[in-house]
Design an enzyme around this catalytic site. Structure first.
Site, PDB file in Angstrom:
ATOM      1  N   TRP A   6      28.910  44.180  39.390  1.00  0.00           N
ATOM      2  CA  TRP A   6      30.151  44.219  40.173  1.00  0.00           C
ATOM      3  C   TRP A   6      30.362  42.833  40.782  1.00  0.00           C
ATOM      4  O   TRP A   6      29.436  42.301  41.425  1.00  0.00           O
ATOM      5  CB  TRP A   6      29.978  45.281  41.269  1.00  0.00           C
ATOM      6  CG  TRP A   6      31.155  45.514  42.157  1.00  0.00           C
ATOM      7  CD1 TRP A   6      32.452  45.726  41.793  1.00  0.00           C
ATOM      8  CD2 TRP A   6      31.121  45.602  43.588  1.00  0.00           C
ATOM      9  NE1 TRP A   6      33.226  45.944  42.900  1.00  0.00           N
ATOM     10  CE2 TRP A   6      32.443  45.861  44.014  1.00  0.00           C
ATOM     11  CE3 TRP A   6      30.119  45.485  44.552  1.00  0.00           C
ATOM     12  CZ2 TRP A   6      32.773  46.012  45.356  1.00  0.00           C
ATOM     13  CZ3 TRP A   6      30.451  45.643  45.885  1.00  0.00           C
ATOM     14  CH2 TRP A   6      31.769  45.897  46.281  1.00  0.00           C
ATOM     15  N   LYS A  19      34.764  57.317  45.780  1.00  0.00           N
ATOM     16  CA  LYS A  19      35.208  57.843  44.486  1.00  0.00           C
ATOM     17  C   LYS A  19      35.059  59.359  44.440  1.00  0.00           C
ATOM     18  O   LYS A  19      35.991  60.071  44.090  1.00  0.00           O
ATOM     19  CB  LYS A  19      34.397  57.237  43.338  1.00  0.00           C
ATOM     20  CG  LYS A  19      33.985  55.807  43.529  1.00  0.00           C
ATOM     21  CD  LYS A  19      35.105  54.832  43.319  1.00  0.00           C
ATOM     22  CE  LYS A  19      34.640  53.451  43.735  1.00  0.00           C
ATOM     23  NZ  LYS A  19      35.521  52.379  43.436  1.00  0.00           N
ATOM     24  N   ASP A  70      22.492  50.884  44.157  1.00  0.00           N
ATOM     25  CA  ASP A  70      23.906  50.994  44.500  1.00  0.00           C
ATOM     26  C   ASP A  70      24.402  52.274  43.833  1.00  0.00           C
ATOM     27  O   ASP A  70      24.492  52.362  42.605  1.00  0.00           O
ATOM     28  CB  ASP A  70      24.667  49.765  43.980  1.00  0.00           C
ATOM     29  CG  ASP A  70      26.117  49.769  44.450  1.00  0.00           C
ATOM     30  OD1 ASP A  70      26.573  50.801  44.987  1.00  0.00           O
ATOM     31  OD2 ASP A  70      26.803  48.746  44.273  1.00  0.00           O
TER      32      ASP A  70
HETATM   33  C1  LMR Z   1      35.743  48.467  41.735  1.00  0.00           C
HETATM   34  O1  LMR Z   1      34.729  47.992  41.225  1.00  0.00           O
HETATM   35  O2  LMR Z   1      36.884  48.334  41.245  1.00  0.00           O
HETATM   36  C2  LMR Z   1      35.642  49.270  42.995  1.00  0.00           C
HETATM   37  O3  LMR Z   1      34.319  49.357  43.374  1.00  0.00           O
HETATM   38  C3  LMR Z   1      36.546  48.815  44.065  1.00  0.00           C
HETATM   39  C4  LMR Z   1      36.127  47.513  44.671  1.00  0.00           C
HETATM   40  O4  LMR Z   1      35.997  47.479  45.892  1.00  0.00           O
HETATM   41  O5  LMR Z   1      35.955  46.519  43.953  1.00  0.00           O
END
Ligand code: LMR
Length: 397
Positions: A130, A246, A211
């Site tokens: 992420w 989510k 996570d």
């Molecule tokens: C995402 O990866 O799109 C979500 O977890 C929202 C975010 O805060 O980035």
């Protein structure tokens, strides 16, 4: 002082939403941010959330502060959903949980905590991960490193490389693992692979930080907790960052939790005192509304049952969209085998589109996806599918 400031780059995910909102194309499609949409393209408030809110509205008597670590009932229900009700970690009181503003808040509290007790520790992130992970840990002044995770050739986990990399992670460092529904790839570890990773962490003294933002979006609440529970079988100490954005659709209420597991209850209690300092020096204490909603639903067997059905409906719709996406890409002559997408888990599909193709999708078709090629399958509907797949087939030509 402010006149010399140059603008910072837009956030690679949330910045897309801002750009999308300004796009005048009536056919525009936003598959950037990980937000669930129903078949009508709406992000609904779950019926169980509405009911819990109505109950709270009539029973709430004060808006006074919550404790620094949040609602006690919320903490205990959060532990139960992660580990199962009778897990020895709970009966031995080895876990302590702080209620946080979202999963991101949990990660930041974890980061501040690690920095406080072990400032030299590095945090190891999967490649890819992420995009906000390195920012969160970097903001807490921790060193960030990466380990191989994804193998484009097989569209699966680069497991051998991952295991080899673990052997070079120093003892005392933190290994961030995605509990399920890996973001952005949708490629998860098998149970066997979790066993290997968890055993390596225990043997080498590496601290796992899970996570866990998508519990229930992969194969089910219990199934998705398999990895965390395998880590619990092997490791005496670890951290879990939970998000209810989510699975309860509570995105803007910012509802999350950080759970710390220690070797015994005294160590957990001592750790909690430091977690509370991390919270107090950051946002003081958590917001109450979202946490109360979750506690109301998880604490009432009838509501919980209905919530689980709503969660299953979301999960099933995403999986239906995965299959429809693969079929429609084929019908539109995308000219590639995208069948691997049906086997990915969670909200996202790691499409393999290049940054240039992602840009062309946006400029030529007003289809917004993340630069890494990550597509939010949970934003697809029967109505936007043909347009989307035609656009993808076009940029692949
Ligand atoms: C995402 O990866 O799109 C979500 O977890 C929202 C975010 O805060 O980035």
């Amino acid at each position: 002082m402010f006149e010399t400031i140059n603008p910072a780059p837009e956030d690679s995910i949330l910045g897309l939403t801002a750009a999308f909102q300004q796009d005048p194309n009536p056919n525009k499609v936003n598959l950037g941010v990980g937000v669930y949409k129903d078949s009508g393209g709406q992000t609904p408030v779950l019926a169980t959330v509405k009911e819990a809110e109505q109950r709270l509205l009539s029973s709430e008597e004060t808006k006074s502060y919550l404790p620094i670590d949040g609602l006690a009932a919320y903490a205990s229900l959060s532990q139960q959903i992660v580990f199962g009700c009778d897990h020895p970690i709970l009966t031995d009181r080895r876990a302590t949980t702080v209620q946080t503003p979202g999963g991101t808040g949990a990660l930041r509290v974890a980061a501040d905590f690690v920095r406080r007790i072990s400032p030299q520790a590095s945090v190891w992130l999967s490649d890819p991960t992420w995009p906000n992970h390195p920012n969160v840990f970097g903001a807490a002044a921790l060193q960030v490193q990466s380990y191989p995770y994804f193998e484009p050739a097989s569209n699966g986990v680069a497991f051998d490389s991952m295991v080899a990399a673990l052997e070079n992670i120093p003892s005392g460092d933190v290994l961030l693992l995605h509990g399920c529904c890996h973001n952005p790839t949708g490629a998860d570890l098998s149970s066997q692979q979790w066993q290997t990773i968890a055993a390596a962490c225990a043997r080498r003294g590496i601290l796992p930080l899970l996570d866990f933002a998508y519990q229930g979006f992969g194969d089910g609440l219990e199934e998705d907790a398999a990895g965390v529970r395998i880590v619990a079988d092997h490791c005496q100490e670890f951290l879990v960052a939970t998000s209810y954005s989510k699975n309860f659709g509570l995105y803007n209420e910012r509802v999350g939790a950080l759970t710390l597991v220690a070797a015994n209850s005294e160590a957990a209690e001592a750790a909690n005192s430091h977690l509370k300092i991390c919270v107090r020096t950051n946002y003081s204490n958590p917001p109450a509304h979202g946490g109360r909603i979750v506690a109301e639903i998880l604490g009432d067997p009838g509501l919980r049952q209905r919530w689980e059905t709503e969660l299953a409906d979301m999960r099933n719709r995403i999986n239906d969209m995965r299959h429809l996406f693969v079929e429609t890409l084929d019908e539109q002559g995308a000219g590639r085998d995208f069948s691997f997408i049906a086997g990915q888990r969670g909200m996202f599909s790691y499409s393999g589109l290049t940054p240039e193709q992602v840009q062309a999708l946006r400029e030529r078709h007003s289809v917004y996806i993340v630069g890494s090629g990550r597509i939010n399958v949970a934003g697809m509907t029967g109505d936007n599918m043909d347009y989307l797949c035609e656009a993808i087939a076009d940029v692949l030509k």
